[in-house]
Write a protein that holds these residues in place. Structure first.
Motif, PDB file in Angstrom:
ATOM      1  N   GLU A 117      -4.638   0.939  -3.847  1.00 27.09           N
ATOM      2  CA  GLU A 117      -4.007   0.499  -2.605  1.00 27.09           C
ATOM      3  C   GLU A 117      -4.745  -0.755  -2.142  1.00 27.09           C
ATOM      4  N   ARG A 160       0.890   4.089  -2.893  1.00 28.27           N
ATOM      5  CA  ARG A 160       0.585   5.478  -2.537  1.00 28.27           C
ATOM      6  C   ARG A 160       1.729   6.412  -2.946  1.00 28.27           C
ATOM      7  N   GLN A 167      -6.276  -4.002  -0.289  1.00 27.28           N
ATOM      8  CA  GLN A 167      -6.746  -4.225   1.069  1.00 27.28           C
ATOM      9  C   GLN A 167      -6.501  -5.671   1.478  1.00 27.28           C
ATOM     10  N   ARG A 203       0.835  -1.202   0.000  1.00 28.32           N
ATOM     11  CA  ARG A 203       0.000   0.000   0.000  1.00 28.32           C
ATOM     12  C   ARG A 203       0.873   1.256   0.000  1.00 28.32           C
TER      13      ARG A 203
END
Length: 347
Positions: free
Chosen positions: A196, A184, A198, A180
């Motif tokens: 991003e 980013r 999960q 992530r």
């Protein structure tokens, strides 16, 4: 609420959304083909990815053959292990027409993502990753560049296909967080390209090996999915137990007996204490027979289909060839977007 509790709450909410809207998600999952898959793999990861696949989640499975050499001198019988894993995926219920199964080394564009991704992380961040620490401790030798950058390889595996859902256990959460972070940082520096992803926390049970330790090929305590019924019986028969005749479930004091009970419980759906009570004072011989029957009954359909598939090796090779082709198409598109975002297009 602490960070893990928050992650758990998000994961539960995510699980509900996945069930309601599976087509919004793409999972990236897989393993290093270091040897045959075993019951630990089945209950730990394979069953969950089949469940998500059957829900309609877009499923991408990587056989990370390059990563086999992160902690060893040679790549070993990697080809046999790759084809064996494909057989097990298909026998477990993965539909190759709906899923993409591919090998890491066959997708050059995926591996090109490592260069920009490595520029987005620090050496200190890599050293902090639990897998790097664990693999370094297990290898007993100097840290290689490949092992140090292992978490970035995993990030590339997830992001090349824009996977937005990664089913993992608690121990792998730091790798998802780094992925992530990389997504980013790339988006902030160059423009939006990557989601991003999960983490979908899996409540998969830890399957003990036949000696009570974690089931592992390296420990020689695993029940392989490709083993025959006779081979399974022989492996269980050799399992050390103890001199107490009455069977009880006590993992700390009776690891061998308890490991057999847990294995039988997972395969039969009956909990350990009920199984132990049913055996009572019949002793280790009765326990081993019960466990053997439970495992062989559970794996019988898998083994039957696996044998049928193994008799058609051209089909299995075709599955992998098609998966590699699709993965290359996906990776080429993503790399093209990366080049455009970075300003490195020269057409």
């Amino acid at each position: 609420m602490n960070s893990f509790s928050a992650t758990l709450a998000r994961s539960e909410s995510l699980r509900s959304d996945v069930s309601a809207r599976p087509h919004r998600y793409r999972i990236l999952t897989g393993e290093r083909p270091t040897g045959p898959l075993h019951l630990g793999h089945y209950f730990g990861t394979v069953a969950e990815r089949v469940r998500l696949h059957n829900l309609g989640v877009d499923t991408v499975i990587v056989l990370a053959d390059y990563q086999v050499i992160t902690d060893r001198d040679a790549i070993g019988a990697v080809r046999r292990n790759v084809y064996g894993a494909v057989l097990d995926y298909l026998a477990a219920g993965i539909d190759p027409n709906k899923a993409t199964i591919f090998t890491h080394s066959s997708v050059p564009a995926l591996n090109q993502l490592l260069l920009p991704f490595l520029s987005l992380v620090t050496e200190a961040e890599l050293h902090r990753k639990p897998t790097v620490k664990a693999e370094l401790a297990a290898s007993g030798r100097a840290l290689s560049g490949l092992l140090l950058t292992y978490p970035v390889h995993q990030a590339a595996d997830i992001l090349f296909c824009k996977g937005n859902l990664v089913p993992v256990g608690k121990d792998n959460l730091p790798h998802i967080e780094l992925t992530r972070t990389i997504a980013r940082r790339f988006n902030e520096r160059y423009g939006d390209v990557f989601p991003e992803p999960q983490a979908l926390l899996t409540a998969s049970p830890e399957v003990p090996g036949l000696d009570g330790r974690k089931m592992s090929k390296s420990y020689g305590n695993a029940i392989g999915l490709s083993m025959t019924a006779d081979e399974t019986a022989a492996a269980i028969r050799r399992t050390p137990t103890d001199s107490q005749r009455t069977i009880t479930f006590d993992p700390e004091k009776r690891p061998g007996v308890s490991a057999l009970l847990t294995t039988a419980a997972l395969c039969s759906g009956i909990d350990e204490d009920r199984l132990a009570a049913g055996i009572g004072a019949a002793g280790a011989g009765a326990l081993k027979k019960l466990t053997t029957d439970a495992v062989n009954d559970f794996l019988a359909p898998h083994r039957l289909l696996r044998a049928e598939l193994a008799s058609a090796p051209d089909y299995v090779r075709e599955v992998l060839r098609d998966g590699n082709f699709r993965a290359n198409e996906i990776a080429a598109r993503t790399l093209g977007e990366v080049h455009a975002a970075m300003g490195t297009e020269y057409l």
